[in-house]
Scaffold this motif. Structure first.
Motif, PDB file in Angstrom:
ATOM      1  N   LEU A 264       0.617  -1.415  -0.125  1.00 37.85           N
ATOM      2  CA  LEU A 264      -0.110  -0.559  -0.305  1.00 37.85           C
ATOM      3  C   LEU A 264       1.009   1.285  -0.065  1.00 37.85           C
ATOM      4  CD1 LEU A 264      -2.711  -1.364   2.222  1.00 37.85           C
ATOM      5  CD2 LEU A 264      -2.877  -0.791   0.019  1.00 37.85           C
ATOM      6  N   ARG A 265       1.931   1.473   1.162  1.00 38.68           N
ATOM      7  CA  ARG A 265       2.985   2.443   0.813  1.00 38.68           C
ATOM      8  C   ARG A 265       2.970   2.491  -0.113  1.00 38.68           C
ATOM      9  NH1 ARG A 265       3.437   0.505   6.247  1.00 38.68           N
ATOM     10  NH2 ARG A 265       4.627  -0.921   5.301  1.00 38.68           N
ATOM     11  N   ALA A 266       3.645   1.457  -1.337  1.00 39.39           N
ATOM     12  CA  ALA A 266       4.736   1.632  -2.349  1.00 39.39           C
ATOM     13  C   ALA A 266       3.188   2.005  -3.212  1.00 39.39           C
ATOM     14  CB  ALA A 266       5.231   0.174  -2.926  1.00 39.39           C
TER      15      ALA A 266
ATOM     16  N   ASP B 249       2.152 -11.009   5.646  1.00 42.62           N
ATOM     17  CA  ASP B 249       2.861 -10.151   7.069  1.00 42.62           C
ATOM     18  C   ASP B 249       1.727  -8.808   7.094  1.00 42.62           C
ATOM     19  OD1 ASP B 249       4.020  -7.839   8.499  1.00 42.62           O
ATOM     20  OD2 ASP B 249       5.503  -7.326   6.907  1.00 42.62           O
ATOM     21  N   GLY B 250       1.082  -9.180   8.248  1.00 39.06           N
ATOM     22  CA  GLY B 250       0.192  -7.589   8.318  1.00 39.06           C
ATOM     23  C   GLY B 250      -1.170  -8.012   7.529  1.00 39.06           C
ATOM     24  N   VAL B 251      -1.070  -9.273   6.802  1.00 37.36           N
ATOM     25  CA  VAL B 251      -2.742  -9.736   6.621  1.00 37.36           C
ATOM     26  C   VAL B 251      -2.783 -11.301   7.199  1.00 37.36           C
ATOM     27  CG1 VAL B 251      -1.554 -10.587   4.312  1.00 37.36           C
ATOM     28  CG2 VAL B 251      -3.629 -10.120   4.762  1.00 37.36           C
ATOM     29  N   VAL B 252      -3.342 -11.677   7.578  1.00 35.94           N
ATOM     30  CA  VAL B 252      -4.582 -11.228   8.410  1.00 35.94           C
ATOM     31  C   VAL B 252      -5.099 -10.469   9.053  1.00 35.94           C
ATOM     32  CG1 VAL B 252      -7.344 -11.981   8.314  1.00 35.94           C
ATOM     33  CG2 VAL B 252      -5.082 -13.423   7.102  1.00 35.94           C
ATOM     34  N   ARG B 253      -6.076  -9.091   8.835  1.00 32.86           N
ATOM     35  CA  ARG B 253      -6.499  -8.187  10.223  1.00 32.86           C
ATOM     36  C   ARG B 253      -7.508  -8.052  10.586  1.00 32.86           C
ATOM     37  NH1 ARG B 253      -1.118  -4.541   9.137  1.00 32.86           N
ATOM     38  NH2 ARG B 253      -1.273  -3.440   9.953  1.00 32.86           N
ATOM     39  N   THR B 254      -8.718  -8.941   9.408  1.00 33.81           N
ATOM     40  CA  THR B 254     -10.370  -8.873  10.382  1.00 33.81           C
ATOM     41  C   THR B 254     -10.621 -10.613  10.099  1.00 33.81           C
ATOM     42  OG1 THR B 254     -11.270  -8.809   8.136  1.00 33.81           O
ATOM     43  CG2 THR B 254     -10.092  -6.453   9.214  1.00 33.81           C
TER      44      THR B 254
ATOM     45  N   PHE C 194      -6.824   5.969   5.079  1.00 32.73           N
ATOM     46  CA  PHE C 194      -7.126   5.211   6.025  1.00 32.73           C
ATOM     47  C   PHE C 194      -6.447   4.964   7.214  1.00 32.73           C
ATOM     48  CE2 PHE C 194     -10.887   3.631   2.985  1.00 32.73           C
ATOM     49  CZ  PHE C 194     -11.669   3.332   4.071  1.00 32.73           C
ATOM     50  N   MET C 195      -4.704   5.055   5.578  1.00 29.92           N
ATOM     51  CA  MET C 195      -3.266   4.526   6.588  1.00 29.92           C
ATOM     52  C   MET C 195      -3.328   5.743   7.232  1.00 29.92           C
ATOM     53  SD  MET C 195      -2.244   2.999   3.562  1.00 29.92           S
ATOM     54  CE  MET C 195       0.064   2.126   4.352  1.00 29.92           C
ATOM     55  N   ASP C 196      -3.354   6.922   6.788  1.00 26.85           N
ATOM     56  CA  ASP C 196      -2.399   8.030   7.495  1.00 26.85           C
ATOM     57  C   ASP C 196      -3.726   7.859   9.288  1.00 26.85           C
ATOM     58  OD1 ASP C 196      -0.600   8.924   5.945  1.00 26.85           O
ATOM     59  OD2 ASP C 196      -2.270  10.954   4.982  1.00 26.85           O
TER      60      ASP C 196
ATOM     61  N   GLY D 219      -4.444   5.704  11.009  1.00 25.74           N
ATOM     62  CA  GLY D 219      -4.301   4.373  11.441  1.00 25.74           C
ATOM     63  C   GLY D 219      -5.187   3.127  11.187  1.00 25.74           C
ATOM     64  N   ASP D 220      -6.206   3.799  10.900  1.00 25.75           N
ATOM     65  CA  ASP D 220      -7.089   2.695  10.309  1.00 25.75           C
ATOM     66  C   ASP D 220      -7.221   1.570   9.291  1.00 25.75           C
ATOM     67  OD1 ASP D 220      -8.992   4.153  12.466  1.00 25.75           O
ATOM     68  OD2 ASP D 220     -10.331   5.933  10.760  1.00 25.75           O
ATOM     69  N   LEU D 221      -7.703   1.056   9.447  1.00 26.94           N
ATOM     70  CA  LEU D 221      -7.818  -0.334   8.319  1.00 26.94           C
ATOM     71  C   LEU D 221      -8.436  -0.115   6.564  1.00 26.94           C
ATOM     72  CD1 LEU D 221      -8.476  -3.769  10.401  1.00 26.94           C
ATOM     73  CD2 LEU D 221      -6.740  -2.414   9.712  1.00 26.94           C
ATOM     74  N   VAL D 222      -7.361  -0.248   6.152  1.00 28.46           N
ATOM     75  CA  VAL D 222      -8.502  -0.545   4.420  1.00 28.46           C
ATOM     76  C   VAL D 222      -9.398  -1.113   4.890  1.00 28.46           C
ATOM     77  CG1 VAL D 222      -7.028  -0.586   2.381  1.00 28.46           C
ATOM     78  CG2 VAL D 222      -6.318   0.893   4.282  1.00 28.46           C
ATOM     79  N   PRO D 223     -10.187  -1.005   3.568  1.00 29.54           N
ATOM     80  CA  PRO D 223     -11.860  -2.127   3.035  1.00 29.54           C
ATOM     81  C   PRO D 223     -11.220  -3.031   2.625  1.00 29.54           C
ATOM     82  CG  PRO D 223     -11.888   0.644   2.246  1.00 29.54           C
ATOM     83  CD  PRO D 223     -10.715   0.147   2.845  1.00 29.54           C
TER      84      PRO D 223
ATOM     85  N   ASN E 255      -4.720   4.738  17.762  1.00 30.25           N
ATOM     86  CA  ASN E 255      -5.644   4.506  17.427  1.00 30.25           C
ATOM     87  C   ASN E 255      -5.291   3.325  16.581  1.00 30.25           C
ATOM     88  OD1 ASN E 255      -8.357   4.849  16.001  1.00 30.25           O
ATOM     89  ND2 ASN E 255      -7.608   4.887  14.023  1.00 30.25           N
ATOM     90  N   ARG E 256      -4.225   2.668  16.428  1.00 27.07           N
ATOM     91  CA  ARG E 256      -3.697   1.252  15.551  1.00 27.07           C
ATOM     92  C   ARG E 256      -4.157   0.347  16.655  1.00 27.07           C
ATOM     93  NH1 ARG E 256       1.555   2.531  13.190  1.00 27.07           N
ATOM     94  NH2 ARG E 256       1.736   1.225  12.449  1.00 27.07           N
ATOM     95  N   LEU E 257      -3.823   0.870  18.259  1.00 26.77           N
ATOM     96  CA  LEU E 257      -4.304  -0.038  19.106  1.00 26.77           C
ATOM     97  C   LEU E 257      -5.378  -0.701  19.095  1.00 26.77           C
ATOM     98  CD1 LEU E 257      -1.201   0.803  21.430  1.00 26.77           C
ATOM     99  CD2 LEU E 257      -0.964  -1.603  19.883  1.00 26.77           C
TER     100      LEU E 257
HETATM  101  P1  AMP Z   1       1.715  -2.164   8.676  1.00 27.69           P
HETATM  102  O1  AMP Z   1       2.757  -1.387   7.987  1.00 27.69           O
HETATM  103  O2  AMP Z   1       1.120  -3.483   8.230  1.00 27.69           O
HETATM  104  O3  AMP Z   1       1.765  -1.395   9.761  1.00 27.69           O
HETATM  105  O4  AMP Z   1       0.325  -1.394   8.262  1.00 27.69           O
HETATM  106  C1  AMP Z   1       0.109  -0.160   7.981  1.00 27.69           C
HETATM  107  C2  AMP Z   1      -1.353   0.442   7.358  1.00 27.69           C
HETATM  108  O5  AMP Z   1      -1.640   0.048   6.461  1.00 27.69           O
HETATM  109  C3  AMP Z   1      -1.894  -0.244   8.514  1.00 27.69           C
HETATM  110  O6  AMP Z   1      -2.315   0.927   9.425  1.00 27.69           O
HETATM  111  C4  AMP Z   1      -3.396  -0.232   7.712  1.00 27.69           C
HETATM  112  O7  AMP Z   1      -3.814   1.041   7.458  1.00 27.69           O
HETATM  113  C5  AMP Z   1      -2.986  -0.393   6.764  1.00 27.69           C
HETATM  114  N1  AMP Z   1      -2.868  -2.078   6.530  1.00 27.69           N
HETATM  115  C6  AMP Z   1      -1.485  -3.020   6.608  1.00 27.69           C
HETATM  116  N2  AMP Z   1      -2.638  -3.944   5.897  1.00 27.69           N
HETATM  117  C7  AMP Z   1      -3.897  -4.072   6.015  1.00 27.69           C
HETATM  118  C8  AMP Z   1      -5.323  -4.876   5.934  1.00 27.69           C
HETATM  119  N3  AMP Z   1      -4.890  -6.888   6.007  1.00 27.69           N
HETATM  120  N4  AMP Z   1      -6.540  -5.016   6.409  1.00 27.69           N
HETATM  121  C9  AMP Z   1      -6.759  -4.114   6.416  1.00 27.69           C
HETATM  122  N5  AMP Z   1      -5.625  -3.079   6.462  1.00 27.69           N
HETATM  123  C10 AMP Z   1      -4.328  -2.912   5.776  1.00 27.69           C
END
Ligand code: AMP
Length: 211
Positions: free
Chosen positions: A35-37, A84-89, A52-54, A56-60, A166-168
């Motif tokens: 996503l950052r890329a 890494d960073g998925v699965v989050r929901t 969403f990311m700025d 600290g919320d989750l992307v849909p 918020n992220r926590l």
């Molecule tokens: P991370 O680099 O894993 O800390 O992710 C940074 C941000 O990207 C998160 O706070 C979300 O906004 C978004 N993000 C990354 N992975 C997910 C995911 N699996 N589901 C929803 N949002 C995500």
């Protein structure tokens, strides 16, 4: 072999992912890095994800499942992948189960990195990341050079105190229930003590996968 790296933001998933991937001989997929890329490249995906990311919320979930589906159908992940960073929901867990089932694959294990909130806040307050290759560092000043690629280290916008809080809270509400989902579906869930040296945590994770 599909392994899910799970844990609060700052638990060390991004640090452990390349080390575990090298030891296991599989690539990594970090949705946050993707996503950052996309934001840096100015794509539609990046524009959709940025706000969403700025905060600290989750992307849909639909956006994330699109990234996963694409990555899992690429030849580079044919022998497995570390997520890494998925699965989050829970909907992401459901969606990933459908995608893997359709491809004749499955999630083999979840490595849950365990760490207290106080330690997270301390770590993230001192974190910088390389703006080119995304390698995370603790205790290295912004604008210094990345050891791996020479890129510039920057602070992530979502590592500011308000976004961290918020992220926590997002983790507690939306992400923590995913562990129960996997336990209920019979997937191996290994809880790893994420406090200690990087090498110790890697060894604990590899030990848990081997047992
Ligand atoms: P991370 O680099 O894993 O800390 O992710 C940074 C941000 O990207 C998160 O706070 C979300 O906004 C978004 N993000 C990354 N992975 C997910 C995911 N699996 N589901 C929803 N949002 C995500």
């Amino acid at each position: 072999m599909i392994i899910v790296l799970f844990g609060k933001p700052g638990a060390g998933k991004g640090t452990q992912a390349p080390l575990l991937a090298a030891a296991l001989g599989v690539p990594t997929l970090a949705t946050g890095d993707e996503l950052r890329a996309a934001i840096k490249a100015g794509t539609d995906l990046g524009r959709e994800a940025k706000a969403f990311m700025d905060r600290g919320d989750l992307v849909p979930d639909a956006v994330i499942l699109g990234i996963i589906k694409q990555a899992l159908s690429e030849p580079r992940t044919a022998n497995g992948v570390l997520l890494d960073g998925v699965v989050r929901t829970v909907p992401q867990a459901d969606g990933l189960a459908t995608v893997t089932h359709d491809l004749g694959k499955q999630v083999d294990a979840v490595l849950a990195f365990d760490i207290a909130d106080d330690e997270i806040v301390r770590r993230l307050a001192g974190r910088t990341v390389c703006e080119s290759c995304q390698t995370p560092y603790t205790g290295r000043a912004p604008n210094s050079a990345c050891d791996k690629c020479g890129g510039t280290l920057v602070r992530r916008k979502d590592d500011e105190p308000e976004a961290i809080r918020n992220r926590l809270s997002v983790y507690d509400r939306q992400t923590r229930p995913v562990l129960d989902w996997y336990a209920k579906h019979g997937t191996k869930v290994a809880v790893i003590d994420a406090v200690g040296s990087v090498q110790d945590v890697t060894a604990r994770a590899l030990g848990a996968l081997a047992s």
